[in-house]
Design an enzyme around this catalytic site. Structure first.
Site, PDB file in Angstrom:
ATOM      1  N   LEU A  80       7.271 -32.674  36.935  1.00 39.04           N
ATOM      2  CA  LEU A  80       7.442 -31.252  37.234  1.00 39.04           C
ATOM      3  C   LEU A  80       7.152 -30.971  38.706  1.00 39.04           C
ATOM      4  O   LEU A  80       7.860 -30.194  39.353  1.00 39.04           O
ATOM      5  CB  LEU A  80       6.552 -30.414  36.327  1.00 39.04           C
ATOM      6  CG  LEU A  80       6.947 -30.428  34.843  1.00 39.04           C
ATOM      7  CD1 LEU A  80       5.812 -29.878  33.981  1.00 39.04           C
ATOM      8  CD2 LEU A  80       8.230 -29.679  34.591  1.00 39.04           C
TER       9      LEU A  80
ATOM     10  N   VAL B  15       2.433 -37.616  32.184  1.00 39.36           N
ATOM     11  CA  VAL B  15       3.658 -37.837  32.955  1.00 39.36           C
ATOM     12  C   VAL B  15       4.253 -36.494  33.374  1.00 39.36           C
ATOM     13  O   VAL B  15       4.771 -36.345  34.484  1.00 39.36           O
ATOM     14  CB  VAL B  15       4.684 -38.666  32.140  1.00 39.36           C
ATOM     15  CG1 VAL B  15       6.021 -38.775  32.878  1.00 39.36           C
ATOM     16  CG2 VAL B  15       4.132 -40.047  31.820  1.00 39.36           C
ATOM     17  N   CYS B  16       4.168 -35.506  32.505  1.00 41.20           N
ATOM     18  CA  CYS B  16       4.802 -34.201  32.738  1.00 41.20           C
ATOM     19  C   CYS B  16       4.441 -33.580  34.089  1.00 41.20           C
ATOM     20  O   CYS B  16       5.349 -33.180  34.831  1.00 41.20           O
ATOM     21  CB  CYS B  16       4.483 -33.237  31.601  1.00 41.20           C
ATOM     22  SG  CYS B  16       5.072 -33.804  29.989  1.00 41.20           S
ATOM     23  N   PRO B  17       3.166 -33.490  34.473  1.00 38.86           N
ATOM     24  CA  PRO B  17       2.881 -32.840  35.754  1.00 38.86           C
ATOM     25  C   PRO B  17       3.464 -33.588  36.949  1.00 38.86           C
ATOM     26  O   PRO B  17       3.845 -32.970  37.936  1.00 38.86           O
ATOM     27  CB  PRO B  17       1.359 -32.769  35.816  1.00 38.86           C
ATOM     28  CG  PRO B  17       0.856 -33.693  34.777  1.00 38.86           C
ATOM     29  CD  PRO B  17       1.941 -33.845  33.755  1.00 38.86           C
TER      30      PRO B  17
END
Length: 188
Positions: A52, A47-49
């Site tokens: 971001l 999920v992070c990329p």
């Protein structure tokens, strides 16, 4: 004491930013401008990329609003550089990433998951006086929306510039605001 309205505690972190050498960031670097701390669990994840990258698409807008953005995880600045150099999504990002391997920032903002050594998925908006005005924390599997973050910062900046005014739900720049008073009690 709650974190909203509290002042950012002292910290020192090493940052990675595309096209620059590693550099140090402290609470002194926040003075006089709005700042976003965008915590996420870990580099090289799922999920992070996506979130971001979404925030990266708003970076020019935020810079135009005199807002600096810091992506923060408990990874090192070296890991941030490696991720930037190997990921298509992260490689596009221009805002700095802070390494928080000693967990100073994660503890200061009370978002460290001690048992895992990872930060929660959390966003904090700090005003030019170093006071936390906005926070959002979501569960591991729910990504954030950078356009909504921009809207909230615009509202916070409006309220700061216009004492005695508040922004109602779903307020957008240019929309009507409210002036709280005894006359409004029970009429909204």
């Amino acid at each position: 004491m709650g974190i909203i309205g509290s002042t950012v505690k002292p910290f020192k972190a090493t940052a990675f930013q595309a096209g620059k050498d590693f550099f140090e960031v402290t609470e002194k670097d926040l003075e006089g401008k709005w700042t976003v701390f965008f915590f996420y669990p870990a580099d090289f994840t799922f999920v992070c990329p996506t979130e971001l990258e979404d925030l990266g698409k708003q970076y020019d807008t935020l810079k135009g609003m005199d807002v600096e953005v810091y992506g923060v995880s408990t990874d090192t600045h070296f890991s941030h550089k490696a991720w930037h150099d190997t990921s298509d999504k992260i490689g596009k990002i221009q805002y700095p990433f802070l390494g928080d391997q000693l967990h100073t920032l994660s503890k200061n903002f009370n978002v460290l998951r001690e048992e895992m050594g990872l930060a929660d998925r959390a966003t904090f908006v700090v005003d030019p006086d170093g006071v936390i005005q906005i926070m959002e924390i979501t569960c591991e599997g729910v990504g954030r929306n950078a356009a909504e973050l921009v809207r909230k910062i615009k509202a916070a900046q409006y309220v700061r510039a216009n004492p005695g005014q508040v922004c109602p739900a779903a307020w957008e720049e240019g929309s009507e605001t409210l002036a709280p008073s005894l006359d409004l009690v029970g009429k909204i």
